[in-house]
Write a protein that holds these residues in place. Structure first.
Motif, mmCIF file in Angstrom:
data_model
loop_
_atom_site.group_PDB
_atom_site.id
_atom_site.type_symbol
_atom_site.label_atom_id
_atom_site.label_comp_id
_atom_site.label_asym_id
_atom_site.label_seq_id
_atom_site.Cartn_x
_atom_site.Cartn_y
_atom_site.Cartn_z
ATOM 1 N N HIS A 1 35.730 -38.451 -8.282
ATOM 2 C CA HIS A 1 35.665 -39.225 -9.538
ATOM 3 C C HIS A 1 34.302 -38.997 -10.180
ATOM 4 N N HIS B 1 31.080 -40.162 -10.421
ATOM 5 C CA HIS B 1 30.305 -41.108 -9.612
ATOM 6 C C HIS B 1 29.285 -41.856 -10.459
ATOM 7 N N ALA B 2 29.014 -43.103 -10.026
ATOM 8 C CA ALA B 2 28.040 -43.930 -10.736
ATOM 9 C C ALA B 2 26.772 -44.133 -9.912
ATOM 10 N N ASP B 3 26.713 -43.508 -8.746
ATOM 11 C CA ASP B 3 25.555 -43.763 -7.876
ATOM 12 C C ASP B 3 24.742 -42.519 -7.573
ATOM 13 N N HIS C 1 38.992 -48.125 -8.578
ATOM 14 C CA HIS C 1 37.525 -48.123 -8.683
ATOM 15 C C HIS C 1 37.141 -47.566 -10.051
ATOM 16 N N ASP D 1 36.258 -43.188 -3.597
ATOM 17 C CA ASP D 1 35.899 -44.609 -3.561
ATOM 18 C C ASP D 1 37.151 -45.465 -3.645
ATOM 19 N N HIS E 1 31.482 -42.846 0.931
ATOM 20 C CA HIS E 1 30.201 -43.531 1.179
ATOM 21 C C HIS E 1 30.285 -44.276 2.499
HETATM 22 FE FE LIG Z 1 32.045 -44.366 -7.074
#
Ligand SMILES: [Fe+2]
Length: 291
Positions: free
Chosen positions: A75, A77-79, A150, A167, A209
């Motif tokens: 996806h 990612h946001a991190d 997510h 996620d 993660h």
């Molecule tokens: Fe994520």
């Protein structure tokens, strides 16, 4: 060869800065491989990217004499920022993500007021996968499982008995991914977790993660059977209603990831930096009072 008939080799590299696991999946030394969710290091204080994590992936691929055919994102990612363009330049391979990334691009093009030439058709990626699409990594057969919740564009990748869940699920003692980002939805994630947990019990599940409790080491491989028995959020018997109430209560307490702003605006470009301005410098934007 059908997914399920084979058991590929999986090498996971854990990035302690972002709690992310990058995987290399292959069929033994000298074979073709796919890289999943590679991390580009990023120092938010200096606004500087780095390649130490990605170079570990390159070292493994070269030591095993693997040919990279795909660089896969579960996806946007946001991190962490994606190292897909760096790895593609070094090792080759096609960069791919789920086809619903276009919905995520649309939301964030608005939020970041991206340049008018920023396309909303996913063409920044080499390929967009549809749900249940099959593809090859050498003689390994891969299959896409669309697992939104997510984000609206999350996919999992299945190769034989190994599934890279993105996620969705975390390790059984950690639970599940948050659903409070734009386009996220707890009810949708519940359905995606049931989809994953309906796979054969011995299926190996690889987490995107790990956020381990203080009394255990980092871990990122489990099985469907283990998750159904012990996942603290979605073990067998937890109803959709119970899950949604728990997830929404918990999400309301979570801070945003440190790197969400630079990550999202770069990852929806397939990991490319924004176009440089007239002075030759590329900038990340910070929308004020929006997220
Ligand atoms: Fe994520």
């Amino acid at each position: 060869m059908k997914p399920g008939a084979i058991s590929p080799q999986v090498h996971g590299l854990f990035d302690p800065a972002t709690w992310t696991v990058t995987y290399v999946v292959h069929n033994g030394p000298g074979s073709a491989c796919a890289i999943i969710d590679p991390v580009l290091d990023y120092d938010p204080k200096a606004g500087r990217t780095g390649h130490a994590s990605a170079d570990q992936v390159i070292a493994y691929v070269r030591a095993q004499n693997l040919q990279v055919e795909w660089i896969l994102e579960t996806h946007a990612h946001a991190d962490h920022l994606s190292a897909a363009p760096y790895l593609k330049a070094q090792l080759g391979g096609k960069v791919a993500i789920g086809d619903h990334i276009t919905a995520v691009q649309k939301v964030f093009k608005g939020i970041f007021n991206l340049e008018s030439g920023f396309k909303l058709d996913g063409s920044q990626f080499d390929h967009l996968f549809k749900d249940d699409e099959q593809f090859q990594v050498g003689d390994l057969s891969g299959r896409i499982l669309y697992v939104p919740g997510h984000t609206p564009a999350c996919v999992a990748y299945q190769f034989g008995d190994a599934v890279f869940v993105g996620d969705t699920l975390f390790m059984p003692d950690v639970g599940t991914a948050r659903c409070d980002f734009p386009g996220g939805d707890a009810k949708t994630l519940y359905a995606s977790t049931r989809k994953l947990l309906s796979l054969p019990p011995e299926t190996r599940l690889f987490m995107c993660h790990d956020y381990p409790p203080i009394d255990r080491e980092v871990a990122f491989e489990t099985t469907v059977a283990e998750q159904r028995a012990r996942n603290i959020h979605v073990h067998d018997g937890v109803s959709e209603e119970e899950f949604v109430a728990m997830r929404e209560r918990r999400d309301a307490t979570l801070e945003l990831p440190v790197l969400i702003l630079p990550s999202v605006q770069i990852n929806i470009r397939a990991g490319q930096l924004p176009p440089a301005e007239e002075n030759g410098i590329a900038y990340a934007k910070i929308p004020l009072n929006v997220l």
